[in-house]
Motif scaffolding. Structure first.
Motif, PDB file in Angstrom:
ATOM      1  N   LYS A  88      14.178   0.677  -0.955  1.00 36.12           N
ATOM      2  CA  LYS A  88      14.070  -0.654  -1.894  1.00 36.12           C
ATOM      3  C   LYS A  88      13.412  -1.741  -1.409  1.00 36.12           C
ATOM      4  O   LYS A  88      13.455  -2.583  -2.318  1.00 36.12           O
ATOM      5  N   TYR A  89      13.518  -2.062  -0.208  1.00 37.01           N
ATOM      6  CA  TYR A  89      13.032  -3.303   0.271  1.00 37.01           C
ATOM      7  C   TYR A  89      11.627  -3.428   0.564  1.00 37.01           C
ATOM      8  O   TYR A  89      11.022  -2.675   1.267  1.00 37.01           O
ATOM      9  N   GLY A  90      10.898  -4.395  -0.094  1.00 35.74           N
ATOM     10  CA  GLY A  90       9.545  -4.655   0.025  1.00 35.74           C
ATOM     11  C   GLY A  90       9.211  -5.629   0.837  1.00 35.74           C
ATOM     12  O   GLY A  90      10.129  -6.622   1.204  1.00 35.74           O
ATOM     13  N   ARG A  91       7.997  -5.431   1.715  1.00 38.89           N
ATOM     14  CA  ARG A  91       7.589  -6.447   2.668  1.00 38.89           C
ATOM     15  C   ARG A  91       6.455  -6.947   2.017  1.00 38.89           C
ATOM     16  O   ARG A  91       5.692  -6.316   1.067  1.00 38.89           O
ATOM     17  N   SER A  92       5.327  -7.819   2.538  1.00 43.65           N
ATOM     18  CA  SER A  92       4.502  -8.320   2.346  1.00 43.65           C
ATOM     19  C   SER A  92       3.326  -7.169   1.879  1.00 43.65           C
ATOM     20  O   SER A  92       2.738  -6.619   2.477  1.00 43.65           O
ATOM     21  N   SER A 129      10.370  -0.065   2.940  1.00 44.78           N
ATOM     22  CA  SER A 129      11.546   0.348   3.756  1.00 44.78           C
ATOM     23  C   SER A 129      12.813   0.581   3.214  1.00 44.78           C
ATOM     24  O   SER A 129      12.986   0.101   2.415  1.00 44.78           O
ATOM     25  N   ASP A 130      13.720   1.174   3.778  1.00 46.32           N
ATOM     26  CA  ASP A 130      15.162   1.484   3.339  1.00 46.32           C
ATOM     27  C   ASP A 130      15.799   0.695   4.087  1.00 46.32           C
ATOM     28  O   ASP A 130      17.045   0.394   3.742  1.00 46.32           O
ATOM     29  N   GLN A 131      15.312  -0.123   5.135  1.00 51.89           N
ATOM     30  CA  GLN A 131      15.918  -1.298   5.826  1.00 51.89           C
ATOM     31  C   GLN A 131      15.216  -2.607   5.654  1.00 51.89           C
ATOM     32  O   GLN A 131      13.815  -2.464   5.476  1.00 51.89           O
ATOM     33  N   ASN A 132      15.623  -3.953   5.882  1.00 46.30           N
ATOM     34  CA  ASN A 132      14.998  -4.975   5.793  1.00 46.30           C
ATOM     35  C   ASN A 132      14.460  -5.216   7.213  1.00 46.30           C
ATOM     36  O   ASN A 132      15.217  -5.938   8.063  1.00 46.30           O
ATOM     37  N   ILE A 133      13.277  -4.470   7.687  1.00 49.38           N
ATOM     38  CA  ILE A 133      12.801  -4.548   8.983  1.00 49.38           C
ATOM     39  C   ILE A 133      11.412  -5.114   9.042  1.00 49.38           C
ATOM     40  O   ILE A 133      10.724  -5.227   8.151  1.00 49.38           O
ATOM     41  N   THR A 134      10.968  -5.131  10.166  1.00 50.92           N
ATOM     42  CA  THR A 134       9.577  -5.315  10.832  1.00 50.92           C
ATOM     43  C   THR A 134       8.994  -4.356  11.476  1.00 50.92           C
ATOM     44  O   THR A 134       9.613  -3.784  12.169  1.00 50.92           O
ATOM     45  N   VAL A 135       7.743  -3.627  11.122  1.00 47.38           N
ATOM     46  CA  VAL A 135       6.961  -2.808  12.077  1.00 47.38           C
ATOM     47  C   VAL A 135       6.023  -3.312  12.528  1.00 47.38           C
ATOM     48  O   VAL A 135       4.947  -4.146  12.099  1.00 47.38           O
ATOM     49  N   ALA A 136       5.504  -3.190  13.948  1.00 41.94           N
ATOM     50  CA  ALA A 136       4.583  -3.779  14.693  1.00 41.94           C
ATOM     51  C   ALA A 136       3.752  -2.764  15.111  1.00 41.94           C
ATOM     52  O   ALA A 136       3.937  -1.512  15.272  1.00 41.94           O
ATOM     53  N   ASP A 137       2.307  -3.235  15.364  1.00 47.05           N
ATOM     54  CA  ASP A 137       1.374  -2.055  15.738  1.00 47.05           C
ATOM     55  C   ASP A 137       0.597  -2.504  16.936  1.00 47.05           C
ATOM     56  O   ASP A 137      -0.782  -3.033  16.790  1.00 47.05           O
ATOM     57  N   ALA A 138       1.142  -2.900  18.146  1.00 46.09           N
ATOM     58  CA  ALA A 138       0.594  -3.519  19.185  1.00 46.09           C
ATOM     59  C   ALA A 138      -0.547  -2.355  19.688  1.00 46.09           C
ATOM     60  O   ALA A 138      -1.553  -2.661  20.054  1.00 46.09           O
ATOM     61  N   ASP A 139      -0.114  -0.954  19.746  1.00 41.33           N
ATOM     62  CA  ASP A 139      -0.981   0.128  20.001  1.00 41.33           C
ATOM     63  C   ASP A 139      -0.843   1.177  18.897  1.00 41.33           C
ATOM     64  O   ASP A 139      -1.528   0.969  17.983  1.00 41.33           O
TER      65      ASP A 139
END
Length: 409
Positions: A88-92, A129-139
């Motif tokens: 339920k949590y939306g990010r940009s 996501s189901d958590q209020n998180i951030t995903v990074a993509d360095a590689d």
């Protein structure tokens, strides 16, 4: 590279993060029978007329029409919440152009030439996501919380099915080639035309599928590096997304340039101190139906319940002002009377002087950077939500918003 960027474009921020610069105010118009005399309202320095009050309807420039097309598409892009209500949590979320491709698709320097070569017209990305998180993509993508599930939806339209198929093939092959020494190809049994790959030991999978003139791509992650779980989630994502795309006829390049813009004057009714006219999802001057506005929401479950309770039919976002259209005046007044706001409130606040139907609330602290106060302004079948950190400012915005309503066509 950041895939799930900060919640700057989330609904709470759309309504409340940016403090609008005050503009010169012109109190025009005369009272109509049964209406408030707007000349007696305290509107501060805010405008009391729509930006096009004395002009013809605004027609966007040709270079802005892909943004209008992307807003149209946003109403048919599956959110993570659509795919699984636990997410339920939306990010940009944002529009996609050949110059601004999302990192969830792959390395931008690799993907951009493919989009340009195949004449990508426009697109839209949605993250959740189901958590209020951030995903990074360095590689290869990583995330802060390993016990989370995430979905990024990326939909792009090309001039025809041939270019869409070619672009999908090139997107996958180029991306997979970057990680060939570490990643493995994956087959989605329900969607044999999809091309996907994952990295053993990583909880992420990328998939790309042409669907008519559209390309539907997903970056999904599960709680752990479970290949079968990733395949199941990707298939569920396509199960949800493809029927939505079947409801939206693709545009020709010529038709895209002729799309209507604010034909029912909903956006022009929103308080707009900066006098913005150009359509832009990312800069918050946009029009949506329900799914489109939920792309903004930090908590899509809560926002959907609230907008449903409002009987909202259409949405206009103008920087920190939200205007909705309801079925009629009774429904609009009910929203204000019951203080149904898009974000949680802690209690009532003093209403704007002279606006008998308007109400205000004090918002819950630290809810996605929400401003402290929200005022609700009904007018005929419309309702506006204006926000500010100071109650007087919120009240003046509410008075100005009512004046804009009264002076609109």
């Amino acid at each position: 590279m950041k895939s799930f960027r900060t919640a700057a474009t989330a609904l709470a921020c759309v309504l409340s993060t940016v403090l609008l610069a005050a503009c010169g105010s012109t109190k025009s118009g005369t009272a109509q029978p049964g209406e408030i005399d707007i000349r007696n309202l305290d509107t501060g320095n805010y405008p009391t007329e729509p930006p096009d009050a004395h002009d013809d309807d605004y027609q966007p420039l040709f270079i802005d029409m892909p943004k209008v097309a992307a807003m149209r598409l946003a109403d048919y892009v599956a959110t993570a919440y659509d795919i699984d209500p636990a997410m339920k949590y939306g990010r940009s979320s944002s529009t996609i152009t050949t110059g601004i491709l999302p990192e969830q698709l792959g390395r931008i320097t690799d993907m951009k030439p493919i989009a340009e070569r195949n004449r990508m017209m426009y697109g839209f990305e949605s993250n959740g996501s189901d958590q209020n998180i951030t995903v990074a993509d360095a590689d290869w993508p990583t995330k802060q919380q390993s016990n989370s599930t995430t979905v990024s939806t990326l939909i792009m339209q090309f001039p025809d099915a041939t270019r869409a198929r070619q672009a999908a093939t090139e997107f996958h092959d180029t991306d997979f080639g970057t990680y060939r020494d570490k990643n493995e190809p994956v087959t989605l049994p329900k969607y044999p035309d999809a091309r996907a790959h994952w990295r053993p030991g990583s909880p992420f999978l990328r998939a790309v599928l042409p669907h008519g003139s559209y390309v539907a791509a997903f970056l999904v992650s599960t709680v752990g590096p479970d290949r079968d779980a990733l395949v199941t989630l990707a298939e569920r994502a396509y199960d949800t997304q493809l029927p939505l795309l079947d409801q939206l006829a693709p545009l020709s390049e010529e038709a895209m340039l002729r799309l209507p813009w604010d034909s029912d004057h909903l956006l022009s009714r929103a308080l707009n101190p900066n006098k913005t006219k150009s359509p832009s999802y990312d800069n918050r001057h946009a029009l949506f139906s329900l799914r489109g506005i939920l792309q903004y929401a930090p908590d899509r479950e809560y926002a959907k319940k609230r907008f449903t309770a409002m009987n909202a039919e259409k949405f206009a976002v103008s920087d920190s002002t939200l205007v909705i259209r309801t079925p009629g005046p009774e429904a609009a007044r009910s929203v204000a009377e019951q203080r149904v706001t898009p974000t949680p409130a802690s209690g009532a606040a003093d209403p704007p002087p002279g606006l008998t139907d308007a109400t205000c609330v004090e918002n819950k602290a630290r809810y996605f950077d929400t401003k402290r106060f929200t005022c609700i302004v009904p007018y005929q079948q419309y309702v506006a939500f204006v926000v500010a950190d100071q109650l007087l400012d919120a009240q003046q915005r509410a008075a100005a918003q009512y004046s804009v309503f009264a002076n609109s066509r």
